[in-house]
Design a protein around this motif. Structure first.
Motif, PDB file in Angstrom:
ATOM      1  N   GLY A 295       0.803  -1.217   0.000  1.00  0.00           N
ATOM      2  CA  GLY A 295       0.000   0.000   0.000  1.00  0.00           C
ATOM      3  C   GLY A 295       0.828   1.255   0.000  1.00  0.00           C
ATOM      4  O   GLY A 295       2.054   1.229   0.098  1.00  0.00           O
ATOM      5  N   LYS A 296       0.120   2.384  -0.078  1.00  0.00           N
ATOM      6  CA  LYS A 296       0.778   3.684  -0.144  1.00  0.00           C
ATOM      7  C   LYS A 296      -0.052   4.727   0.581  1.00  0.00           C
ATOM      8  O   LYS A 296      -1.261   4.831   0.383  1.00  0.00           O
ATOM      9  N   THR A 297       0.610   5.506   1.416  1.00  0.00           N
ATOM     10  CA  THR A 297      -0.018   6.642   2.075  1.00  0.00           C
ATOM     11  C   THR A 297      -0.105   7.816   1.106  1.00  0.00           C
ATOM     12  O   THR A 297       0.558   7.853   0.078  1.00  0.00           O
ATOM     13  N   GLY A 298      -0.910   8.792   1.477  1.00  0.00           N
ATOM     14  CA  GLY A 298      -1.010  10.012   0.687  1.00  0.00           C
ATOM     15  C   GLY A 298      -1.478  11.160   1.555  1.00  0.00           C
ATOM     16  O   GLY A 298      -2.435  11.018   2.316  1.00  0.00           O
ATOM     17  N   THR A 299      -0.759  12.284   1.476  1.00  0.00           N
ATOM     18  CA  THR A 299      -1.122  13.483   2.237  1.00  0.00           C
ATOM     19  C   THR A 299      -0.852  14.695   1.364  1.00  0.00           C
ATOM     20  O   THR A 299       0.182  14.776   0.706  1.00  0.00           O
ATOM     21  N   THR A 300      -1.774  15.628   1.346  1.00  0.00           N
ATOM     22  CA  THR A 300      -1.608  16.818   0.510  1.00  0.00           C
ATOM     23  C   THR A 300      -1.065  17.979   1.330  1.00  0.00           C
ATOM     24  O   THR A 300      -0.918  17.890   2.547  1.00  0.00           O
ATOM     25  N   ASN A 301      -0.777  19.087   0.639  1.00  0.00           N
ATOM     26  CA  ASN A 301      -0.297  20.292   1.299  1.00  0.00           C
ATOM     27  C   ASN A 301      -1.192  20.652   2.482  1.00  0.00           C
ATOM     28  O   ASN A 301      -2.414  20.663   2.371  1.00  0.00           O
ATOM     29  N   ASP A 302      -0.566  20.963   3.606  1.00  0.00           N
ATOM     30  CA  ASP A 302      -1.275  21.410   4.809  1.00  0.00           C
ATOM     31  C   ASP A 302      -2.241  20.363   5.348  1.00  0.00           C
ATOM     32  O   ASP A 302      -3.158  20.690   6.106  1.00  0.00           O
ATOM     33  N   SER A 303      -2.048  19.115   4.975  1.00  0.00           N
ATOM     34  CA  SER A 303      -2.878  18.015   5.488  1.00  0.00           C
ATOM     35  C   SER A 303      -4.369  18.282   5.320  1.00  0.00           C
ATOM     36  O   SER A 303      -5.162  18.121   6.239  1.00  0.00           O
ATOM     37  N   LYS A 304      -4.758  18.660   4.102  1.00  0.00           N
ATOM     38  CA  LYS A 304      -6.182  18.868   3.830  1.00  0.00           C
ATOM     39  C   LYS A 304      -6.847  17.586   3.343  1.00  0.00           C
ATOM     40  O   LYS A 304      -8.058  17.429   3.503  1.00  0.00           O
ATOM     41  N   ASP A 305      -6.062  16.713   2.748  1.00  0.00           N
ATOM     42  CA  ASP A 305      -6.564  15.415   2.301  1.00  0.00           C
ATOM     43  C   ASP A 305      -5.562  14.350   2.705  1.00  0.00           C
ATOM     44  O   ASP A 305      -4.361  14.503   2.476  1.00  0.00           O
ATOM     45  N   THR A 306      -6.068  13.264   3.290  1.00  0.00           N
ATOM     46  CA  THR A 306      -5.192  12.151   3.663  1.00  0.00           C
ATOM     47  C   THR A 306      -5.752  10.866   3.073  1.00  0.00           C
ATOM     48  O   THR A 306      -6.967  10.656   3.025  1.00  0.00           O
ATOM     49  N   TRP A 307      -4.840   9.996   2.636  1.00  0.00           N
ATOM     50  CA  TRP A 307      -5.227   8.784   1.929  1.00  0.00           C
ATOM     51  C   TRP A 307      -4.400   7.589   2.400  1.00  0.00           C
ATOM     52  O   TRP A 307      -3.280   7.739   2.874  1.00  0.00           O
ATOM     53  N   PHE A 308      -4.993   6.426   2.239  1.00  0.00           N
ATOM     54  CA  PHE A 308      -4.206   5.197   2.207  1.00  0.00           C
ATOM     55  C   PHE A 308      -4.905   4.246   1.242  1.00  0.00           C
ATOM     56  O   PHE A 308      -6.096   3.976   1.367  1.00  0.00           O
ATOM     57  N   THR A 309      -4.124   3.769   0.272  1.00  0.00           N
ATOM     58  CA  THR A 309      -4.637   2.800  -0.698  1.00  0.00           C
ATOM     59  C   THR A 309      -3.719   1.600  -0.671  1.00  0.00           C
ATOM     60  O   THR A 309      -2.504   1.737  -0.781  1.00  0.00           O
ATOM     61  N   GLY A 310      -4.298   0.434  -0.509  1.00  0.00           N
ATOM     62  CA  GLY A 310      -3.483  -0.771  -0.442  1.00  0.00           C
ATOM     63  C   GLY A 310      -4.257  -1.987  -0.892  1.00  0.00           C
ATOM     64  O   GLY A 310      -5.457  -1.919  -1.183  1.00  0.00           O
ATOM     65  N   PHE A 311      -3.567  -3.121  -0.931  1.00  0.00           N
ATOM     66  CA  PHE A 311      -4.223  -4.328  -1.419  1.00  0.00           C
ATOM     67  C   PHE A 311      -3.597  -5.572  -0.828  1.00  0.00           C
ATOM     68  O   PHE A 311      -2.463  -5.565  -0.333  1.00  0.00           O
ATOM     69  N   SER A 312      -4.393  -6.629  -0.871  1.00  0.00           N
ATOM     70  CA  SER A 312      -3.939  -7.975  -0.585  1.00  0.00           C
ATOM     71  C   SER A 312      -4.148  -8.784  -1.860  1.00  0.00           C
ATOM     72  O   SER A 312      -4.443  -8.225  -2.908  1.00  0.00           O
ATOM     73  N   GLN A 313      -4.038 -10.090  -1.770  1.00  0.00           N
ATOM     74  CA  GLN A 313      -4.208 -10.901  -2.972  1.00  0.00           C
ATOM     75  C   GLN A 313      -5.612 -10.784  -3.548  1.00  0.00           C
ATOM     76  O   GLN A 313      -5.820 -10.937  -4.740  1.00  0.00           O
ATOM     77  N   ASN A 314      -6.621 -10.537  -2.701  1.00  0.00           N
ATOM     78  CA  ASN A 314      -7.989 -10.598  -3.187  1.00  0.00           C
ATOM     79  C   ASN A 314      -8.782  -9.318  -2.970  1.00  0.00           C
ATOM     80  O   ASN A 314      -9.986  -9.284  -3.211  1.00  0.00           O
ATOM     81  N   MET A 315      -8.148  -8.255  -2.517  1.00  0.00           N
ATOM     82  CA  MET A 315      -8.889  -7.036  -2.212  1.00  0.00           C
ATOM     83  C   MET A 315      -7.994  -5.818  -2.371  1.00  0.00           C
ATOM     84  O   MET A 315      -6.842  -5.811  -1.949  1.00  0.00           O
ATOM     85  N   VAL A 316      -8.548  -4.767  -2.987  1.00  0.00           N
ATOM     86  CA  VAL A 316      -7.881  -3.474  -3.015  1.00  0.00           C
ATOM     87  C   VAL A 316      -8.840  -2.472  -2.381  1.00  0.00           C
ATOM     88  O   VAL A 316     -10.044  -2.514  -2.643  1.00  0.00           O
ATOM     89  N   ALA A 317      -8.324  -1.616  -1.523  1.00  0.00           N
ATOM     90  CA  ALA A 317      -9.198  -0.692  -0.798  1.00  0.00           C
ATOM     91  C   ALA A 317      -8.521   0.661  -0.649  1.00  0.00           C
ATOM     92  O   ALA A 317      -7.293   0.756  -0.511  1.00  0.00           O
ATOM     93  N   THR A 318      -9.349   1.703  -0.651  1.00  0.00           N
ATOM     94  CA  THR A 318      -8.883   3.077  -0.489  1.00  0.00           C
ATOM     95  C   THR A 318      -9.624   3.722   0.667  1.00  0.00           C
ATOM     96  O   THR A 318     -10.850   3.621   0.759  1.00  0.00           O
ATOM     97  N   SER A 319      -8.869   4.387   1.526  1.00  0.00           N
ATOM     98  CA  SER A 319      -9.446   5.142   2.638  1.00  0.00           C
ATOM     99  C   SER A 319      -9.050   6.605   2.483  1.00  0.00           C
ATOM    100  O   SER A 319      -7.884   6.914   2.224  1.00  0.00           O
TER     101      SER A 319
END
Length: 878
Positions: A725-749
């Motif tokens: 997976g991979k984290t994600g944060t924008t300038n000034d922490s206005k948007d935060t993300w985490f997208t990751g996967f296993s063998q059978n599932m990909v999910a984004t928060s």
């Protein structure tokens, strides 16, 4: 005798004339009479019902509430109650009851009023389908003619069943099945005699005889029904006495929702409207099955809800929503929701008044309003709207230090009176088996989970509460993705000639723009620079300046065009170097779909929410036909297919089985259309493997080769290696993300405020939590304090979700595709090496791209002898 003969002949002539007149009236009306043949194939207006893939009801849509039943599902006592009350000679007449007609005529002559209509069940059915309730002779004659036709077309049982399913029974309930649900929340076979008699009495006047609006009149009507049943011998005197004295137990019920997933239901409803039109979708009786099953959907909802509360509590308590009594100045409370409490009074009201005030405040699941009755040293006693009084212990209070701003919190409270006072109206929720002080989160979140092999949406959450905001942030909110874009930037670089071991300079960028007269100085976050660094480490540590340099190396426009392969819309892809830092805005669904390409080996699948559509008889009308991540896909005939291809198809079948797809869903039936390949299998493997190191700790602490991926908590908590997976944060922490996967599932928060100008801020340590469990806090403390980012704000929801969906799945090892080789390289330079100590490691390469030069002994840098890099305070976060 002469007079009797005259009377006889007059009667005969009058009868003949009446018959002739009736026949003439019939033939004159016949062209305008509706055809009752339609009743053979009648289609009742039945609401659309939406289910999870495993058959749990999510929602229903339609003005009329109707639950059609078959005759064997109707209790015998209900049939008897209807016949005894509405038409005791139902099985003896031919659609018109002569005895009833004579009785009605005599009543009309005696009273001069049309008090009795002599309507049989068949005539009522005719009126219900074809006519109105207007009391007019013409309508009654038409009713009789139609009833005669109905008796010729349908059997008595068919007529009775149509009546049971058609009759209007109040509160938008049509049919006895729906009425049982609306008034009692049960099916017909679960009702008592008293309840069945209540329903049987409703057709006469459903608006004034129903047990919710007029319970007293309902009891009187019930007694009449029971008396008629007793008179007909359908029940005994004991049964009559018991049922007639039974209390009124009716209360209004909605649809029997088993899984409350309104964001998912709303998406499916809108798609059904697109497919069938609004009226047909809402009245056609469709049963729609989602691609999501109930457990996975609930896991996502619970993960998002808890995650938003965790963020909210880190940033402090905004105070009660109001006061019923007491001194409001003791608290800095503000009313933070739309449910206005009653005005504050000086004296403490009665408990009945407290309950009444709380009942006026709608709960917002999982939050319930409560009033503080007593404040103790380190606990409070509160009362809920149902009158239940509960104690909130200190462990569920001590988080509530004062909220000052999104980045400032007050000191930790020492006693309950530092937080609350008597008369305060607060939100509470159940947490780990106890009641907890809570508040309505102001922050928003979204979550999407996909099956990476066919695009089936396994879960979707569009916010904290659909009933507060119907805006679906999972599918409608385009937000800047920050570092979530980097896996795709790195994929472009790999396809442009870079390798996982390529070394890029992690050093500050200072680029002068002559046009604007300013310099662009993008920074890492934190502002640490490691100098020359391999691509794997750079992605794992989310190095911003390395991403920019890779973009330059692969070409700005070439990379922008490459990103379109992942389903990102061209108009959403910036055509400047901020692209590499995630300045583009995309929905969580779009991000999840893009990451699925990396998870499934390079195929672009189509997200879809509907698995199949059935009619009300359970016949399948439509089934999704997704494209699958396979090349070539399973065909009906396997003649001439190589053993290698069959092996790959067997692997796909195993992956689909892990994904929860049955054989009928998987390759044997539907794996016919291959999804477009947009990335080579080898590139997808390499990016996925880099993302595995991004969610764990790597190297050796003692040898100074230790480094942590930004999503390291995922591996530490889940304790398994088959995640990425991979984290994600924008300038000034206005948007935060985490997208990751296993063998059978990909999910984004995703987590952020709906107000795009509002920053997620930072949290300071809460001394109460530290003191309660210092060892645990030292382990997770960094996730509770400091500036909010993807790892702190968004990733915990992903971890909670994956803990649930992966709990019973064995850990799997990713198959290495053809033309991928593994060679030993020097950790620092990425070149080949003959050493086998801590300065080296094995790395993956596409065959032919591996380094060909060996590092010289005098060029080797021993990490154990290198000082730690310097740290500069960050002012930008990506």
């Amino acid at each position: 005798m002469r007079y009797l003969k005259r009377i006889f002949w007059i009667s005969v002539i009058a009868g003949i004339l009446g018959l002739v007149a009736l026949l003439g009236l019939y033939f004159s009306m016949r062209p305008n009479l509706p055809s009752v043949e339609v009743l053979k194939d009648v289609r009742l207006q039945t609401p659309m019902r939406i289910y999870t893939k495993d058959g749990k009801l999510i929602s229903q849509y339609g003005v009329q509430r109707r639950i059609p039943v078959t005759l064997d599902q109707v209790p015998e006592k209900l049939k008897q109650a209807i016949i005894a009350t509405e038409d005791s000679r139902f099985y003896d007449h031919f659609g018109i009851d002569p005895i009833g007609v004579v009785r009605a005529a005599i009543n009309l002559i005696v009273t001069g009023e049309k008090q009795q209509g002599a309507s049989t069940l068949t005539m009522q059915l005719a009126r219900g389908f074809f006519l109105t309730r207007e009391k007019a002779f013409v309508r009654k004659i038409k009713e009789a003619f139609i009833a005669l036709h109905i008796e010729q077309v349908l059997t008595k049982e068919e007529i009775l069943l149509l009546y049971i399913n058609k009759v209007e029974l109040g509160h938008r309930a049509f049919g006895m099945g729906a009425a049982a649900q609306v008034y009692y929340g049960k099916s017909l076979d679960e009702l008592t005699l008293a309840q069945l008699a209540t329903l049987a009495g409703l057709p006469q006047a459903p608006s004034v005889l129903n047990p919710i609006s007029r319970p007293e009149r309902s009891v009187d009507r019930r007694r009449i029904v029971l008396f008629r049943m007793l008179d007909e011998g359908f029940i005994t005197r004991a049964e009559y006495d018991e049922a007639s004295n039974a209390p009124v137990t009716a209360e209004k019920h909605g649809a029997e929702i088993e899984v409350d997933a309104p964001y998912l239901a709303d998406i499916i409803y809108n798609q059904m409207v697109e497919m069938y039109g609004k009226e047909e979708a809402e009245t056609g009786g469709y049963r729609v099955y989602a691609t999501a099953n109930s457990e996975t959907q609930l896991a996502a909802q619970n993960a998002v809800t808890q995650n938003l509360h965790d963020y909210d509590e880190r940033h402090g308590f905004r105070g009660p929503i109001g006061f019923l009594w007491g001194d409001a100045e003791q608290s800095d409370a503000t009313v933070s929701d739309t449910n206005e409490p009653e005005p504050m009074v000086t004296n403490r009201p009665s408990l009945d008044d407290v309950r009444a005030a709380l009942s006026a405040i709608d709960p917002i699941e999982p939050l319930f309003p409560a009033v503080v009755l007593e404040v103790m040293e380190q606990a409070v006693s509160v009362m809920k709207a149902d009158g239940e009084q509960v104690i909130i212990e200190w462990i569920n209070l001590d988080w509530a230090r004062e909220y000052i701003t999104d980045s400032r919190q007050g000191s930790a409270p020492e006693k309950a009176s530092d937080i609350l006072s008597e008369g305060a109206i607060i939100w509470i929720r159940e947490h780990e088996g106890a009641w907890r002080l809570s508040q309505l989160p102001e922050v928003s979140g979204a979550f999407v989970a996909l099956n990476p092999f066919d695009g089936a949406v396994e879960a979707v959450v569009g916010g904290y509460s659909f009933y507060q905001s119907q805006f679906n942030r999972a599918t409608q909110a385009k937000r800047q993705v920050g570092s979530n874009i980097k896996p795709f930037i790195y994929a472009s670089a790999l396809d442009s000639g870079y390798t996982v071991a390529s070394v890029i300079n992690d050093a500050p960028i200072n680029q002068w723009n002559a046009g604007s007269g300013t310099a662009w100085r993008p920074q890492n976050s934190p502002a640490e620079y490691d100098g020359p660094i391999r691509m794997r480490v750079a992605l794992g540590k989310s190095k911003n300046v390395v991403s920019i340099r890779l973009l330059r190396g692969a070409g700005l426009h070439e990379t922008a065009d490459y990103l379109r392969n992942f389903g990102f819309l061209n108009e959403d892809i910036p055509r400047d170097e901020t692209l590499s830092l995630g300045s583009g805005s995309h929905t969580p669904l779009e991000v999840a779909r893009a990451m699925a390409v990396i998870a499934n080996g390079g195929f672009l699948v189509e997200p879809h929410f509907i698995h199949r559509v059935e009619n009300e008889e359970g016949q399948e009308l439509w089934q999704s036909e997704p494209v699958f991540a396979c090349d070539p896909c399973q065909s009906e005939s396997q003649e001439g297919i190589s053993e290698e291809v069959l092996d790959r198809e067997a692997q796909l079948a195993a992956q689909l089985e892990l994904s929860g797809l049955s054989e009928t869903d998987g390759p044997q039936q539907q794996v016919q259309r291959a999804a477009p390949r947009v990335m080579s299998e080898q590139t997808a493997f390499l990016v996925a493997d880099m993302l595995r190191t991004a969610v764990r700790t790597n190297g050796s602490w003692n040898k100074n080769t230790y480094w942590m991926g930004t999503g390291w908590r995922a591996r530490n908590i889940l304790g398994r290696a088959d995640i990425a997976g991979k984290t994600g944060t924008t300038n000034d922490s206005k948007d935060t993300w985490f997208t990751g996967f296993s063998q059978n599932m990909v999910a984004t928060s995703w987590v952020g405020f709906d107000d795009m100008s509002r920053q997620l801020g930072r949290a300071t340590p809460n001394r109460n939590i530290i003191n309660r469990n210092p060892e645990k806090y030292n382990w997770i403390g960094n996730g509770l304090i400091g500036s909010e980012d993807g790892a702190k704000a968004a990733q915990p929801a992903w971890i909670r979700f994956m803990q649930h969906v992966m709990a019973d799945l064995p850990e799997t090892e990713r198959e290495m595709p053809q033309n991928i080789i593994r060679v030993r390289i020097d950790r620092t330079s990425g070149l080949l090496t003959r050493r086998t100590d801590h300065t080296t490691m094995f790395e993956y390469f596409i065959r032919g791209t591996q380094p060909t030069v060996y590092i010289q002994e005098d060029e080797i840098i021993d990490p154990a002898l290198v000082d730690e890099p310097s740290t500069i305070e960050p002012d930008e976060i990506f």
